[in-house]
Motif scaffolding. Structure first.
Motif, mmCIF file in Angstrom:
data_model
loop_
_atom_site.group_PDB
_atom_site.id
_atom_site.type_symbol
_atom_site.label_atom_id
_atom_site.label_comp_id
_atom_site.label_asym_id
_atom_site.label_seq_id
_atom_site.Cartn_x
_atom_site.Cartn_y
_atom_site.Cartn_z
ATOM 1 N N ALA A 195 15.827 -117.496 29.865
ATOM 2 C CA ALA A 195 16.396 -117.435 28.517
ATOM 3 C C ALA A 195 15.796 -116.278 27.703
ATOM 4 O O ALA A 195 16.191 -116.055 26.556
ATOM 5 C CB ALA A 195 16.170 -118.761 27.788
ATOM 6 N N GLY A 196 14.832 -115.566 28.281
ATOM 7 C CA GLY A 196 14.220 -114.438 27.591
ATOM 8 C C GLY A 196 13.164 -114.825 26.580
ATOM 9 O O GLY A 196 12.763 -114.019 25.749
ATOM 10 N N ARG A 197 12.676 -116.054 26.651
ATOM 11 C CA ARG A 197 11.674 -116.530 25.686
ATOM 12 C C ARG A 197 10.256 -116.515 26.248
ATOM 13 O O ARG A 197 9.309 -116.898 25.561
ATOM 14 C CB ARG A 197 12.024 -117.945 25.230
ATOM 15 N N LEU A 198 10.093 -116.066 27.503
ATOM 16 C CA LEU A 198 8.795 -116.094 28.160
ATOM 17 C C LEU A 198 8.707 -114.945 29.145
ATOM 18 O O LEU A 198 9.670 -114.641 29.846
ATOM 19 C CB LEU A 198 8.643 -117.427 28.922
ATOM 20 N N LYS A 199 7.553 -114.316 29.190
ATOM 21 C CA LYS A 199 7.289 -113.270 30.183
ATOM 22 C C LYS A 199 6.485 -113.908 31.315
ATOM 23 O O LYS A 199 5.534 -114.640 31.069
ATOM 24 C CB LYS A 199 6.509 -112.127 29.550
ATOM 25 N N LEU A 200 6.907 -113.664 32.552
ATOM 26 C CA LEU A 200 6.176 -114.134 33.726
ATOM 27 C C LEU A 200 5.338 -112.995 34.290
ATOM 28 O O LEU A 200 5.822 -111.864 34.408
ATOM 29 C CB LEU A 200 7.139 -114.611 34.817
ATOM 30 N N VAL A 201 4.093 -113.296 34.637
ATOM 31 C CA VAL A 201 3.199 -112.301 35.211
ATOM 32 C C VAL A 201 2.735 -112.786 36.582
ATOM 33 O O VAL A 201 2.057 -113.804 36.701
ATOM 34 C CB VAL A 201 1.980 -112.035 34.302
ATOM 35 N N ASP A 202 3.127 -112.039 37.607
ATOM 36 C CA ASP A 202 2.797 -112.331 38.994
ATOM 37 C C ASP A 202 1.420 -111.760 39.297
ATOM 38 O O ASP A 202 1.232 -110.548 39.310
ATOM 39 C CB ASP A 202 3.858 -111.693 39.896
#
Length: 114
Positions: free
Chosen positions: A23-30
């Motif tokens: 939804a574009g409300r969170l950034k994921l960091v791998d």
């Protein structure tokens, strides 16, 4: 100095993290180690990747102003470290329970590693 309890860090289920990310409300960091990424052959489409051996206080992600969720292979030490580091910089952060494997099982869009 801010004190953070490493054992009580904020966390998200893979399903919630994935829904917020899509939804574009969170950034994921791998934060998976290179060997783990190569072994899996995939990354999550749109997730930011960082080498966990160099992810530190000077990383541009520490200045990101939106919510961030970190993940490693299974959602243990590496993703918790990343979450704690971001929190020390005042970021709204959590780690993903179950890590990459849980995100994959929850239906994350994967892209092949080059």
């Amino acid at each position: 100095m801010t004190e953070i309890n490493f054992f009580q860090l904020p966390h998200l289920t893979a399903e919630i993290a994935l829904a917020e990310f899509e939804a574009g409300r969170l950034k994921l960091v791998d934060l998976r180690k290179t060997a783990a990424v190569v072994a899996s052959g995939h990354r999550i489409s749109g997730a930011d990747a960082r080498d966990p051996f160099v992810f530190g206080h000077d990383d541009p992600m520490t200045d990101h102003d939106g919510p961030v969720a970190t993940f490693c292979v299974h959602g243990h030490e590496v993703s918790r470290f990343g979450c704690a580091l971001l929190m020390l910089h005042g970021r709204k952060a959590a780690y993903v329970q179950g890590g990459f494997e849980a995100l994959k099982a929850a239906g994350a869009r994967l892209v092949a590693c080059a």
